[in-house]
Design an enzyme around this catalytic site. Structure first.
Site, PDB file in Angstrom:
ATOM      1  N   CYS A  14       0.829  -1.202   0.000  1.00 29.81           N
ATOM      2  CA  CYS A  14       0.000   0.000   0.000  1.00 29.81           C
ATOM      3  C   CYS A  14       0.869   1.260   0.000  1.00 29.81           C
ATOM      4  CB  CYS A  14      -0.981  -0.037   1.171  1.00 29.81           C
ATOM      5  SG  CYS A  14      -2.419   1.041   0.948  1.00 29.81           S
ATOM      6  N   GLY A  15       1.010   1.951   1.118  1.00 34.08           N
ATOM      7  CA  GLY A  15       1.858   3.128   1.144  1.00 34.08           C
ATOM      8  C   GLY A  15       3.286   2.831   0.767  1.00 34.08           C
TER       9      GLY A  15
END
Length: 439
Positions: free
Chosen positions: A330-331
């Site tokens: 994700c990030g």
């Protein structure tokens, strides 16, 4: 000793179950009990608050993504040596996705599997006796579970409390407590949920205030008495996800914090060592590690600082160039890409180890369980291995680039397999958060 347990749940999200769970946990700790917290469903933030409230580790229980054996292992670890487990549900008590009986992601699945009674938090704002009809429906909707009592939340006055209590008395459900409508009991939030525990100002003062409010409004003795024996299913020593290396450099700061406790515990149990480093402090992954893991978090809030962290970026590129596995979730995936556009529309150069370009200015919520089948060997497993997990992000892909996908993913609602993520050499990443190897 195996602790008794309770599940704090609600008919819907936004009822106040997190604040009441934290208040109960902290209040019971202040009474001298050894308390463990657990969280139903895919949530990174609430377990960190549980850990702060109880001074003990917390973890997730996810009936969609985890086998009974893994659920039993996590619950058993929490219940061993504790006096009581206060678990927190997710969303509404019965909210679920299509799946086999007992494996739908519903909090009710966890209560049924482990034999824990449910304490229902009911937001009674805008209603009185009608709240009892909601509680009655919850009592009879699923015969696998038992509602041990209710805690009323957002009570407007003593007269309001009496009217609601009359309805609850009519259906025979005990009222264990009633909390007023009080803004000071609300914890600060941002786009992925609560502001993280480590970033919450005066966290322990807030938790103590919650404990005092709950202790003053809830019959703690009745709550403890309502807890039921923990019925553990057969379990085995399970590693939820394969360790990407023996010595894992793991980014850990305000931008990178979304790591499931059960995943880290599984890596440690398998003999891996976790070596934290901080990209925001311009620290590179330690060179004596043989794998690097960039978790999810909030890099979009720190994009400029990350782009200017030259030692981190150079060290990350050098680590990948050495052939060591580097994975971003994700990030972390966003930081491995070419560029990240922040909420103000400014574009920041990222590591460029993958060709993806992402934007937080073009926001779209992506939320839900996923099943991912790996397209090639990598840090998450071998080609053809299946993983369960989820996505929860607002960032969008503005250019996927030329890298082949990490996996083909489906959702529980019958979606066609779709390519997801990216891979290039020893570097991989995706918006998919892995929870466990699929059974």
């Amino acid at each position: 000793m195996t602790a008794r347990g309770l599940l704090i749940a609600a008919p819907r999200s936004g009822s106040g179950k997190t604040t009441i769970t934290l208040g109960l946990q902290r209040a019971l700790v202040r009474r001298g009990l050894t308390v463990r917290g657990l969280k139903c469903g895919p949530d990174y933030i609430d377990p960190a608050f549980h850990a702060a409230a109880t001074a003990a580790p917390s973890a997730n229980l996810d009936s969609f993504a985890m086998s009974d054996a893994l659920l039993g292992q996590i619950a058993g670890d929490a219940a061993a040596g504790a006096d009581i487990v206060i678990a927190e549900g997710s969303m509404g008590l019965f909210d679920a996705v299509p799946g086999p009986e007992g494996h739908t992601g519903a909090s009710a699945d966890i209560a049924a599997l482990l034999g824990w009674p449910v304490v229902l938090v009911v937001d009674v704002s805008g209603q009185a006796q009608s709240a009892a009809a909601i509680a009655l429906g919850c009592m009879h909707y699923d015969p696998r579970i038992r509602i041990a009592g209710v805690i009323l939340n957002k009570v407007a006055s003593e007269r309001h409390r009496r009217l609601v209590a009359q309805g609850m008395e009519r259906i025979g459900v005990p009222v264990l407590g009633a909390l007023p409508r009080e803004a000071s009991l609300i914890l600060p939030e941002r786009h992925l949920g609560l502001v993280q525990a480590g970033e919450t100002a005066d966290l322990h003062a807030r938790l103590d205030a919650l404990a005092e409010a709950v202790a003053g409004a809830v019959d703690l003795d009745a709550v403890v008495t309502a807890a039921g024996p923990t019925a553990l299913p057969p379990s085995a020593s399970i590693t939820p996800l394969p360790a990407p290396g023996r010595r894992i450099a793991i980014a850990r700061d305000a931008a990178f914090s979304f790591v499931y406790p059960h995943v880290e515990a599984g890596w440690l149990a398998a003999g891996a060592e976790l070596v934290p480093f901080s990209p925001l402090a311009n620290e590179p992954p330690p060179g004596d590690c043989d794998a690097c893991w960039l978790p999810g978090g909030y890099p979009e809030l720190h994009a400029g600082k990350l782009a200017g962290a030259e030692r981190f970026m150079a060290g990350l590129r050098g680590f990948a160039a050495s052939g060591h596995p580097v994975h971003g979730e994700c990030g972390g995936y966003m930081v491995l890409g070419r560029t990240l556009v922040d909420a103000d529309g400014a574009s920041h150069a990222m590591a460029g180890l993958l060709s993806v370009e992402t934007s937080f200015a073009k926001r779209k919520m992506n939320l839900g369980y996923r099943r991912a089948v790996l397209e090639a060997d990598g840090p998450l497993g071998r080609a053809g291995d299946a993983l369960t997990g989820h996505e929860f992000h607002y960032a969008t892909v503005i250019a996927q680039g030329e890298d082949p996908p990490l996996a083909l993913v489906t959702d529980p609602h019958g979606s066609a397999p779709a390519p997801a993520g990216s891979r290039r050499g020893s570097v991989t990443g995706s918006f998919f958060h892995a929870i466990a190897v699929a059974g």
